[in-house]
Design a protein around this motif. Structure first.
Motif, PDB file in Angstrom:
ATOM      1  N   GLU A 108       0.771  -1.247   0.000  1.00  0.00           N
ATOM      2  CA  GLU A 108       0.000   0.000   0.000  1.00  0.00           C
ATOM      3  C   GLU A 108       0.800   1.293   0.000  1.00  0.00           C
ATOM      4  O   GLU A 108       0.218   2.351  -0.223  1.00  0.00           O
ATOM      5  CB  GLU A 108      -0.931   0.023   1.229  1.00  0.00           C
ATOM      6  CG  GLU A 108      -1.831  -1.181   1.369  1.00  0.00           C
ATOM      7  CD  GLU A 108      -2.869  -1.271   0.266  1.00  0.00           C
ATOM      8  OE1 GLU A 108      -3.287  -0.216  -0.250  1.00  0.00           O
ATOM      9  OE2 GLU A 108      -3.235  -2.408  -0.100  1.00  0.00           O
ATOM     10  N   THR A 109       2.094   1.256   0.282  1.00  0.00           N
ATOM     11  CA  THR A 109       2.840   2.502   0.480  1.00  0.00           C
ATOM     12  C   THR A 109       4.230   2.437  -0.158  1.00  0.00           C
ATOM     13  O   THR A 109       4.749   1.351  -0.423  1.00  0.00           O
ATOM     14  CB  THR A 109       3.046   2.802   1.988  1.00  0.00           C
ATOM     15  OG1 THR A 109       4.109   1.974   2.489  1.00  0.00           O
ATOM     16  CG2 THR A 109       1.779   2.588   2.798  1.00  0.00           C
ATOM     17  N   PRO A 110       4.850   3.603  -0.322  1.00  0.00           N
ATOM     18  CA  PRO A 110       6.254   3.632  -0.736  1.00  0.00           C
ATOM     19  C   PRO A 110       7.207   3.645   0.463  1.00  0.00           C
ATOM     20  O   PRO A 110       8.394   3.881   0.299  1.00  0.00           O
ATOM     21  CB  PRO A 110       6.342   4.945  -1.516  1.00  0.00           C
ATOM     22  CG  PRO A 110       5.383   5.831  -0.801  1.00  0.00           C
ATOM     23  CD  PRO A 110       4.239   4.923  -0.401  1.00  0.00           C
ATOM     24  N   ILE A 111       6.710   3.381   1.653  1.00  0.00           N
ATOM     25  CA  ILE A 111       7.533   3.415   2.868  1.00  0.00           C
ATOM     26  C   ILE A 111       8.685   2.420   2.765  1.00  0.00           C
ATOM     27  O   ILE A 111       9.784   2.691   3.205  1.00  0.00           O
ATOM     28  CB  ILE A 111       6.675   3.116   4.119  1.00  0.00           C
ATOM     29  CG1 ILE A 111       5.555   4.139   4.270  1.00  0.00           C
ATOM     30  CG2 ILE A 111       7.527   3.033   5.372  1.00  0.00           C
ATOM     31  CD1 ILE A 111       5.975   5.560   4.482  1.00  0.00           C
ATOM     32  N   THR A 112       8.412   1.238   2.228  1.00  0.00           N
ATOM     33  CA  THR A 112       9.467   0.274   1.929  1.00  0.00           C
ATOM     34  C   THR A 112       9.543   0.122   0.426  1.00  0.00           C
ATOM     35  O   THR A 112       8.528   0.249  -0.267  1.00  0.00           O
ATOM     36  CB  THR A 112       9.216  -1.102   2.574  1.00  0.00           C
ATOM     37  OG1 THR A 112      10.259  -1.990   2.144  1.00  0.00           O
ATOM     38  CG2 THR A 112       7.874  -1.686   2.204  1.00  0.00           C
ATOM     39  N   PHE A 113      10.729  -0.153  -0.060  1.00  0.00           N
ATOM     40  CA  PHE A 113      10.891  -0.343  -1.496  1.00  0.00           C
ATOM     41  C   PHE A 113      10.780  -1.807  -1.900  1.00  0.00           C
ATOM     42  O   PHE A 113      11.013  -2.154  -3.061  1.00  0.00           O
ATOM     43  CB  PHE A 113      12.199   0.265  -1.979  1.00  0.00           C
ATOM     44  CG  PHE A 113      12.175   1.781  -2.022  1.00  0.00           C
ATOM     45  CD1 PHE A 113      11.019   2.507  -1.799  1.00  0.00           C
ATOM     46  CD2 PHE A 113      13.325   2.480  -2.290  1.00  0.00           C
ATOM     47  CE1 PHE A 113      10.999   3.889  -1.843  1.00  0.00           C
ATOM     48  CE2 PHE A 113      13.334   3.862  -2.344  1.00  0.00           C
ATOM     49  CZ  PHE A 113      12.162   4.574  -2.122  1.00  0.00           C
ATOM     50  N   ASP A 114      10.418  -2.687  -0.962  1.00  0.00           N
ATOM     51  CA  ASP A 114      10.036  -4.029  -1.382  1.00  0.00           C
ATOM     52  C   ASP A 114       8.752  -3.889  -2.189  1.00  0.00           C
ATOM     53  O   ASP A 114       7.904  -3.037  -1.891  1.00  0.00           O
ATOM     54  CB  ASP A 114       9.799  -4.936  -0.172  1.00  0.00           C
ATOM     55  CG  ASP A 114      11.100  -5.465   0.404  1.00  0.00           C
ATOM     56  OD1 ASP A 114      11.972  -5.881  -0.383  1.00  0.00           O
ATOM     57  OD2 ASP A 114      11.250  -5.457   1.637  1.00  0.00           O
ATOM     58  N   THR A 115       8.599  -4.728  -3.207  1.00  0.00           N
ATOM     59  CA  THR A 115       7.432  -4.602  -4.088  1.00  0.00           C
ATOM     60  C   THR A 115       6.545  -5.839  -4.111  1.00  0.00           C
ATOM     61  O   THR A 115       5.457  -5.790  -4.664  1.00  0.00           O
ATOM     62  CB  THR A 115       7.882  -4.273  -5.529  1.00  0.00           C
ATOM     63  OG1 THR A 115       8.755  -5.308  -5.982  1.00  0.00           O
ATOM     64  CG2 THR A 115       8.576  -2.917  -5.595  1.00  0.00           C
ATOM     65  N   ALA A 116       6.999  -6.935  -3.516  1.00  0.00           N
ATOM     66  CA  ALA A 116       6.202  -8.163  -3.467  1.00  0.00           C
ATOM     67  C   ALA A 116       6.047  -8.584  -2.011  1.00  0.00           C
ATOM     68  O   ALA A 116       7.030  -8.600  -1.254  1.00  0.00           O
ATOM     69  CB  ALA A 116       6.877  -9.272  -4.261  1.00  0.00           C
ATOM     70  N   PRO A 117       4.823  -8.911  -1.593  1.00  0.00           N
ATOM     71  CA  PRO A 117       4.608  -9.355  -0.215  1.00  0.00           C
ATOM     72  C   PRO A 117       5.408 -10.616   0.105  1.00  0.00           C
ATOM     73  O   PRO A 117       5.776 -11.385  -0.781  1.00  0.00           O
ATOM     74  CB  PRO A 117       3.106  -9.641  -0.148  1.00  0.00           C
ATOM     75  CG  PRO A 117       2.521  -8.865  -1.284  1.00  0.00           C
ATOM     76  CD  PRO A 117       3.571  -8.850  -2.352  1.00  0.00           C
ATOM     77  N   PHE A 118       5.664 -10.816   1.388  1.00  0.00           N
ATOM     78  CA  PHE A 118       6.435 -11.947   1.894  1.00  0.00           C
ATOM     79  C   PHE A 118       5.518 -12.947   2.583  1.00  0.00           C
ATOM     80  O   PHE A 118       4.482 -12.576   3.133  1.00  0.00           O
ATOM     81  CB  PHE A 118       7.455 -11.474   2.932  1.00  0.00           C
ATOM     82  CG  PHE A 118       8.578 -10.670   2.352  1.00  0.00           C
ATOM     83  CD1 PHE A 118       9.773 -11.272   2.015  1.00  0.00           C
ATOM     84  CD2 PHE A 118       8.430  -9.312   2.132  1.00  0.00           C
ATOM     85  CE1 PHE A 118      10.813 -10.531   1.478  1.00  0.00           C
ATOM     86  CE2 PHE A 118       9.461  -8.559   1.603  1.00  0.00           C
ATOM     87  CZ  PHE A 118      10.655  -9.172   1.274  1.00  0.00           C
ATOM     88  N   THR A 119       5.936 -14.195   2.607  1.00  0.00           N
ATOM     89  CA  THR A 119       5.302 -15.188   3.476  1.00  0.00           C
ATOM     90  C   THR A 119       6.030 -15.128   4.815  1.00  0.00           C
ATOM     91  O   THR A 119       7.188 -14.675   4.883  1.00  0.00           O
ATOM     92  CB  THR A 119       5.434 -16.607   2.899  1.00  0.00           C
ATOM     93  OG1 THR A 119       6.825 -16.976   2.901  1.00  0.00           O
ATOM     94  CG2 THR A 119       4.856 -16.698   1.490  1.00  0.00           C
ATOM     95  N   PRO A 120       5.401 -15.596   5.874  1.00  0.00           N
ATOM     96  CA  PRO A 120       6.122 -15.642   7.149  1.00  0.00           C
ATOM     97  C   PRO A 120       7.424 -16.443   7.056  1.00  0.00           C
ATOM     98  O   PRO A 120       8.436 -16.048   7.642  1.00  0.00           O
ATOM     99  CB  PRO A 120       5.115 -16.284   8.102  1.00  0.00           C
ATOM    100  CG  PRO A 120       3.790 -15.864   7.546  1.00  0.00           C
ATOM    101  CD  PRO A 120       3.986 -15.923   6.045  1.00  0.00           C
ATOM    102  N   GLU A 121       7.407 -17.529   6.306  1.00  0.00           N
ATOM    103  CA  GLU A 121       8.630 -18.335   6.181  1.00  0.00           C
ATOM    104  C   GLU A 121       9.753 -17.547   5.501  1.00  0.00           C
ATOM    105  O   GLU A 121      10.917 -17.675   5.879  1.00  0.00           O
ATOM    106  CB  GLU A 121       8.339 -19.636   5.432  1.00  0.00           C
ATOM    107  CG  GLU A 121       9.370 -20.696   5.654  1.00  0.00           C
ATOM    108  CD  GLU A 121       9.649 -21.018   7.122  1.00  0.00           C
ATOM    109  OE1 GLU A 121      10.839 -21.187   7.457  1.00  0.00           O
ATOM    110  OE2 GLU A 121       8.705 -21.092   7.943  1.00  0.00           O
TER     111      GLU A 121
END
Length: 176
Positions: free
Chosen positions: A31-44
């Motif tokens: 939802e935001t540009p706060i982090t530059f990661d672009t793909a969600p992570f799994t908990p693992e």
């Protein structure tokens, strides 16, 4: 009738927090540009990150929880970390710090409580400087960092691209 205010408690992060911490981070990824990661992570996928923040040493994870229990657990309101600034050995006395709050948890002083606990835990560590990169614009984060004595040291212009546009990152430092 309004609900009673709840006490916020801050503690070290534990493995059982991983799902909630991943959900919080993924909100900022999506939802935001706060982090530059672009793909969600799994908990693992986030497990190595969590394990890189033990209860002692310069790389910490502090978690804010709502003081009331919901079933057998407490709602996680946010977290703060200190992480390696850079991988090279000469940087070992510098850390990069950050705070992420759960959606709806802002404006309650949670970030302030998290940073107080984080910096208190670093007081006896061999850490000389803390750095924070703040994607711009982000007035709330800028105010939080300045409240803790961070000073601006420069801005990387258009350093990241997300959501089809370029974003600046302002860098702040604090002597520890």
């Amino acid at each position: 009738m309004p609900s009673e205010p709840t006490e916020v408690q801050v503690r070290s992060g534990v493995e059982g927090d991983l799902d909630a911490l991943t959900d919080i981070y993924n909100h900022y990824v999506r939802e935001t540009p706060i982090t530059f990661d672009t793909a969600p992570f799994t908990p693992e996928e986030r497990r190595p990150w969590l394990l890189s923040h033990p209860e002692d040493g310069p790389y910490r994870l502090k978690v804010a929880v709502d003081g009331t229990f919901q079933g057998n657990s407490q709602r996680i309101l946010g977290y703060a970390t200190s992480s390696p600034y850079r991988a090279k050995p000469a940087y070992s006395t510098s850390v990069e710090v950050t705070v992420y709050l759960a959606p709806g948890a802002g404006g309650r002083g949670v970030g302030t409580l998290l940073y107080k606990a984080l910096f208190a835990s670093l007081a006896d560590e061999d850490v000389h400087r803390a750095y924070a990169g703040i994607a711009q614009p982000n007035e709330a984060s800028t105010r939080l960092h300045e409240r803790f004595g961070f000073r601006p040291v420069g801005t990387y212009r258009e350093v990241g691209r997300k959501f089809g546009r370029y974003w600046d990152v302002a860098w702040y430092e604090k002597e520890l």
